[in-house]
Write a protein that holds these residues in place. Sequence first.
Motif, PDB file in Angstrom:
ATOM      1  N   GLN A   1      -8.864   2.414  -4.302  1.00 12.83           N
ATOM      2  CA  GLN A   1      -8.663   1.017  -4.697  1.00 12.83           C
ATOM      3  C   GLN A   1      -8.133   0.919  -6.123  1.00 12.83           C
ATOM      4  O   GLN A   1      -7.218   0.145  -6.407  1.00 12.83           O
ATOM      5  CB  GLN A   1      -9.971   0.231  -4.549  1.00 12.83           C
ATOM      6  CG  GLN A   1      -9.798  -1.249  -4.726  1.00 12.83           C
ATOM      7  CD  GLN A   1      -8.847  -1.855  -3.709  1.00 12.83           C
ATOM      8  OE1 GLN A   1      -8.823  -1.475  -2.543  1.00 12.83           O
ATOM      9  NE2 GLN A   1      -8.037  -2.787  -4.145  1.00 12.83           N
ATOM     10  N   GLN A   2      -8.701   1.713  -7.027  1.00 12.59           N
ATOM     11  CA  GLN A   2      -8.231   1.711  -8.417  1.00 12.59           C
ATOM     12  C   GLN A   2      -6.778   2.144  -8.503  1.00 12.59           C
ATOM     13  O   GLN A   2      -5.986   1.555  -9.250  1.00 12.59           O
ATOM     14  CB  GLN A   2      -9.102   2.646  -9.268  1.00 12.59           C
ATOM     15  CG  GLN A   2     -10.521   2.171  -9.450  1.00 12.59           C
ATOM     16  CD  GLN A   2     -11.418   3.254 -10.036  1.00 12.59           C
ATOM     17  OE1 GLN A   2     -11.009   4.398 -10.215  1.00 12.59           O
ATOM     18  NE2 GLN A   2     -12.665   2.890 -10.319  1.00 12.59           N
ATOM     19  N   CYS A   3      -6.410   3.151  -7.748  1.00  4.17           N
ATOM     20  CA  CYS A   3      -5.039   3.663  -7.798  1.00  4.17           C
ATOM     21  C   CYS A   3      -4.051   2.715  -7.132  1.00  4.17           C
ATOM     22  O   CYS A   3      -2.888   2.639  -7.540  1.00  4.17           O
ATOM     23  CB  CYS A   3      -4.975   5.058  -7.184  1.00  4.17           C
ATOM     24  SG  CYS A   3      -5.806   6.299  -8.223  1.00  4.17           S
ATOM     25  N   ARG A   4      -4.482   1.987  -6.120  1.00  2.00           N
ATOM     26  CA  ARG A   4      -3.618   0.962  -5.514  1.00  2.00           C
ATOM     27  C   ARG A   4      -3.295  -0.127  -6.539  1.00  2.00           C
ATOM     28  O   ARG A   4      -2.163  -0.597  -6.616  1.00  2.00           O
ATOM     29  CB  ARG A   4      -4.280   0.354  -4.275  1.00  2.00           C
ATOM     30  CG  ARG A   4      -4.251   1.269  -3.067  1.00  2.00           C
ATOM     31  CD  ARG A   4      -5.057   0.681  -1.913  1.00  2.00           C
ATOM     32  NE  ARG A   4      -5.121   1.587  -0.796  1.00  2.00           N
ATOM     33  CZ  ARG A   4      -4.434   1.430   0.331  1.00  2.00           C
ATOM     34  NH1 ARG A   4      -3.637   0.402   0.483  1.00  2.00           N
ATOM     35  NH2 ARG A   4      -4.546   2.313   1.299  1.00  2.00           N
ATOM     36  N   GLU A   5      -4.299  -0.541  -7.287  1.00  2.87           N
ATOM     37  CA  GLU A   5      -4.079  -1.553  -8.324  1.00  2.87           C
ATOM     38  C   GLU A   5      -3.150  -1.014  -9.418  1.00  2.87           C
ATOM     39  O   GLU A   5      -2.254  -1.718  -9.889  1.00  2.87           O
ATOM     40  CB  GLU A   5      -5.413  -1.986  -8.928  1.00  2.87           C
ATOM     41  CG  GLU A   5      -6.262  -2.805  -7.975  1.00  2.87           C
ATOM     42  CD  GLU A   5      -7.646  -3.113  -8.528  1.00  2.87           C
ATOM     43  OE1 GLU A   5      -7.848  -3.021  -9.756  1.00  2.87           O
ATOM     44  OE2 GLU A   5      -8.528  -3.449  -7.714  1.00  2.87           O
TER      45      GLU A   5
ATOM     46  N   GLY B   1       0.834  -1.195   0.000  1.00  2.00           N
ATOM     47  CA  GLY B   1       0.000   0.000   0.000  1.00  2.00           C
ATOM     48  C   GLY B   1       0.867   1.242   0.000  1.00  2.00           C
ATOM     49  O   GLY B   1       2.086   1.169   0.156  1.00  2.00           O
ATOM     50  N   PRO B   2       0.230   2.382  -0.178  1.00  2.00           N
ATOM     51  CA  PRO B   2       1.001   3.627  -0.197  1.00  2.00           C
ATOM     52  C   PRO B   2       1.458   4.018   1.205  1.00  2.00           C
ATOM     53  O   PRO B   2       0.826   3.674   2.197  1.00  2.00           O
ATOM     54  CB  PRO B   2      -0.004   4.644  -0.751  1.00  2.00           C
ATOM     55  CG  PRO B   2      -1.341   4.098  -0.378  1.00  2.00           C
ATOM     56  CD  PRO B   2      -1.192   2.597  -0.420  1.00  2.00           C
ATOM     57  N   THR B   3       2.559   4.733   1.254  1.00  3.09           N
ATOM     58  CA  THR B   3       3.050   5.279   2.526  1.00  3.09           C
ATOM     59  C   THR B   3       2.981   6.801   2.496  1.00  3.09           C
ATOM     60  O   THR B   3       3.738   7.466   3.184  1.00  3.09           O
ATOM     61  CB  THR B   3       4.486   4.803   2.815  1.00  3.09           C
ATOM     62  OG1 THR B   3       5.328   5.204   1.730  1.00  3.09           O
ATOM     63  CG2 THR B   3       4.551   3.293   2.988  1.00  3.09           C
ATOM     64  N   VAL B   4       2.083   7.314   1.678  1.00  2.00           N
ATOM     65  CA  VAL B   4       1.873   8.750   1.554  1.00  2.00           C
ATOM     66  C   VAL B   4       0.391   9.050   1.791  1.00  2.00           C
ATOM     67  O   VAL B   4      -0.469   8.201   1.565  1.00  2.00           O
ATOM     68  CB  VAL B   4       2.298   9.282   0.161  1.00  2.00           C
ATOM     69  CG1 VAL B   4       3.793   9.165  -0.024  1.00  2.00           C
ATOM     70  CG2 VAL B   4       1.580   8.535  -0.949  1.00  2.00           C
TER      71      VAL B   4
END
Length: 142
Positions: free
Chosen positions: A44-48, A23-26
């Motif tokens: 969710q879309q941007c994580r993918e 996952g992001p750390t920002v």
Amino acid sequence: MKRVILSAGLISVLAACVSAPTGPTVAVMPRQGKPFEVFQQEDQQCREFAANAVKDTSNAALKDGATSALVGAALGAAAGAVIGGGSHTNVGTGAGVGLLGGAGLGAINASGKENQAQGQYNIAYQQCMYAKGNQVPSYKGN
């Protein structure tokens, strides 16, 4: 045979230490007035999207770690044979020492690539979320 099993186990432990970003750390915030449910879908879309962007980098870190351990074991076995005057008794000890050294170097190399993958993941995630109209906080450089 025990040494082979031990070596395989150590390589497996090394491989388990290397992981892809989960996952992001920002931090990213929804723009004012955006429904939270929409923000969650975009997240969710941007994580993918970000996970796909770093897939090759994460796999490279895993391969580098395992390769370093195997090369270290092979070089250690060869060194053990040479030091032992061609005797097979020191081959296993040399392979064990080489495996440990190779695993250590592999872990260091893999850690650097893992950090690189996380940075690339964060950038891809932020770009995607920004493109969807969300607020991406920035920081001032020195």
